[in-house]
Design a protein around this motif. Structure first.
Motif, PDB file in Angstrom:
ATOM      1  N   CYS A  14       0.848  -1.198   0.000  1.00  0.00           N
ATOM      2  CA  CYS A  14       0.000   0.000   0.000  1.00  0.00           C
ATOM      3  C   CYS A  14       0.878   1.240   0.000  1.00  0.00           C
ATOM      4  O   CYS A  14       1.854   1.301   0.751  1.00  0.00           O
ATOM      5  N   ASP A  15       0.551   2.207  -0.846  1.00  0.00           N
ATOM      6  CA  ASP A  15       1.350   3.436  -0.931  1.00  0.00           C
ATOM      7  C   ASP A  15       0.417   4.628  -0.752  1.00  0.00           C
ATOM      8  O   ASP A  15      -0.505   4.842  -1.552  1.00  0.00           O
ATOM      9  N   ASP A  16       0.681   5.410   0.283  1.00  0.00           N
ATOM     10  CA  ASP A  16      -0.214   6.541   0.591  1.00  0.00           C
ATOM     11  C   ASP A  16       0.436   7.894   0.315  1.00  0.00           C
ATOM     12  O   ASP A  16      -0.024   8.921   0.793  1.00  0.00           O
ATOM     13  N   GLU A  20      -3.793   9.913  -3.818  1.00  0.00           N
ATOM     14  CA  GLU A  20      -4.681   8.970  -3.129  1.00  0.00           C
ATOM     15  C   GLU A  20      -3.937   7.665  -2.887  1.00  0.00           C
ATOM     16  O   GLU A  20      -3.053   7.293  -3.661  1.00  0.00           O
ATOM     17  N   THR A  22      -2.923   3.778  -2.828  1.00  0.00           N
ATOM     18  CA  THR A  22      -3.106   2.680  -3.786  1.00  0.00           C
ATOM     19  C   THR A  22      -2.944   1.351  -3.043  1.00  0.00           C
ATOM     20  O   THR A  22      -2.104   1.231  -2.149  1.00  0.00           O
ATOM     21  N   TYR A  23      -3.762   0.390  -3.410  1.00  0.00           N
ATOM     22  CA  TYR A  23      -3.635  -0.968  -2.888  1.00  0.00           C
ATOM     23  C   TYR A  23      -2.993  -1.796  -4.000  1.00  0.00           C
ATOM     24  O   TYR A  23      -3.593  -1.969  -5.063  1.00  0.00           O
ATOM     25  N   GLY A  25      -0.919  -1.008  -6.067  1.00  0.00           N
ATOM     26  CA  GLY A  25      -0.856  -0.183  -7.278  1.00  0.00           C
ATOM     27  C   GLY A  25      -2.215   0.279  -7.794  1.00  0.00           C
ATOM     28  O   GLY A  25      -2.283   1.099  -8.700  1.00  0.00           O
ATOM     29  N   VAL A  26      -3.302  -0.197  -7.235  1.00  0.00           N
ATOM     30  CA  VAL A  26      -4.636   0.196  -7.727  1.00  0.00           C
ATOM     31  C   VAL A  26      -5.150   1.367  -6.875  1.00  0.00           C
ATOM     32  O   VAL A  26      -5.315   1.223  -5.654  1.00  0.00           O
ATOM     33  N   PRO A  27      -5.395   2.523  -7.523  1.00  0.00           N
ATOM     34  CA  PRO A  27      -5.861   3.679  -6.745  1.00  0.00           C
ATOM     35  C   PRO A  27      -7.238   3.425  -6.131  1.00  0.00           C
ATOM     36  O   PRO A  27      -8.058   2.722  -6.705  1.00  0.00           O
ATOM     37  N   MET A  28      -7.463   4.044  -4.977  1.00  0.00           N
ATOM     38  CA  MET A  28      -8.740   3.850  -4.277  1.00  0.00           C
ATOM     39  C   MET A  28      -9.930   4.248  -5.119  1.00  0.00           C
ATOM     40  O   MET A  28     -10.989   3.615  -5.061  1.00  0.00           O
ATOM     41  N   SER A  29      -9.742   5.318  -5.922  1.00  0.00           N
ATOM     42  CA  SER A  29     -10.884   5.754  -6.747  1.00  0.00           C
ATOM     43  C   SER A  29     -11.274   4.653  -7.740  1.00  0.00           C
ATOM     44  O   SER A  29     -12.460   4.439  -8.004  1.00  0.00           O
ATOM     45  N   THR A  30     -10.266   3.927  -8.265  1.00  0.00           N
ATOM     46  CA  THR A  30     -10.572   2.823  -9.193  1.00  0.00           C
ATOM     47  C   THR A  30     -11.365   1.734  -8.466  1.00  0.00           C
ATOM     48  O   THR A  30     -12.317   1.159  -9.005  1.00  0.00           O
TER      49      THR A  30
END
Ligand code: ACO
Ligand code: LMR
Length: 276
Positions: A14-16, A20, A22-23, A25-30
């Motif tokens: 997870c990168d904060d 936003e 990302t989990y 590499g997948v952004p939270m908005s996605t």
């Protein structure tokens, strides 16, 4: 040139730091826009990849079906007693969670380990069970306090039905069923329990979705990811039991004397039995 200072922590899930989090590499908005569910989030944060929807649905079924099993089981009992002792939510939750282990809810990883080893070696179910007996190890994933041949565990039936319909292969689970057939010939309560069902089916999920290398599968089994499913699931129920006791304003629990067998300690006589 610039030298990067060595870091004290390495983290890969997870990168904060950006706009936003990302989990994997997948952004939270996605995650929100694509309508991902808890199964997808678990896939990203535990397995570091998106899994197909039949897998994420299976993960969600495990979570839903293991969320609670009534007030009498070890975990709920501890949580209820702790809540009635006036403790806070986190204390109530962890006191219940601490009962999860090899006998209760925490046999999923060992079930996966032993079923995998036996199946991969081509051991017949009776040879497997008898070899465990010789080693003095109860077969993880087999046996239940209240479920039996004539009172099957609905959770097991539901998971098996789902996997037989949606998984490309259920060979580990079918192997576990052959083990169950053998143990049932010994005693009626030696059923494939929910831990054994999830453990064997997760092996099938990992082996048949073509997204994991053999090394990754071995690592998942070695590290022991799968008890996490029960821990996560049962947290839902334990939190519910905590609120329930507080809502009901239940007093401090004290176990009744009548339910304890008070005996005098038995003095052991150690007899000399020959040469030292
Ligand atoms: N493998 C082999 N033999 C077994 C097993 C097993 N898994 N379970 C019970 N037996 C046999 C043993 O001979 C046992 O005798 P022993 O005490 O001399 O070893 C005999 O059955 C007595 O069994 P029970 O009194 O019915 O056992 P109990 O009800 O206390 O155990 C339990 C239930 C704890 C689930 C047990 O079957 C076990 O340890 N299973 C393996 C661990 C496991 O899968 N736990 C998860 C359960 S599901 C859940 O918690 C969500
Ligand atoms: C559970 O999920 O808590 C159970 O299978 C254990 C039990 O004894 O019911």
């Amino acid at each position: 040139g610039r030298v990067r200072a060595p870091t004290h922590i390495v983290s890969t899930i997870c990168d904060d730091r950006g706009e936003e989090p990302t989990y994997a590499g997948v952004p939270m908005s996605t995650i929100i826009e694509k309508g991902y569910g808890v199964g997808d989030v678990i896939s990203l944060l535990w397995f570091k990849r998106s899994l197909p929807s039949y897998c994420t649905k299976f993960i969600e079924m495990c979570i839903m079906l293991c969320a609670d099993h009534g007030p009498c089981v070890s975990g709920a009992h501890n949580t209820i007693v702790t809540s009635r002792a006036g403790k806070d939510l986190v204390s109530c939750l962890v006191s219940g969670l601490l009962t999860i282990g090899p006998r209760f809810g925490g046999a999923i990883d060992d079930a996966a380990r032993y079923f995998k080893e036996a199946y991969d070696k081509g051991l017949s179910p009776d040879a497997f069970v008898e070899s465990m007996k010789k080693r003095g190890i109860r077969v993880p994933g087999i046996g239940h306090r209240i479920k039996s041949r004539d009172n099957r565990d609905k959770r097991v039936e539901l998971l098996q039905k789902y996997a037989r319909t949606h998984f490309p292969s259920v060979r580990y689970m079918e192997y576990a069923v052959t083990v169950e057939n053998y143990t049932l010939s010994k005693a009626a309560n030696l059923v494939l329990n929910v831990d054994g069902c999830i453990g064997s089916l997760f092996l099938d999920l990992l082996a048949s979705c073509s997204l994991f290398t053999q090394q990754e599968i071995d690592e998942i089994v070695d590290i022991g990811y799968l008890n996490g499913l029960f821990v996560l699931a049962r947290s839902i129920g334990l939190i519910g039991h905590t609120f329930d006791q507080k809502r009901l304003k239940q007093p401090l629990y004290r176990h009744p004397w009548e339910d304890v067998l008070y005996t005098k300690a038995v003095k052991m006589r150690i007899e000399y039995a020959g040469d030292l």
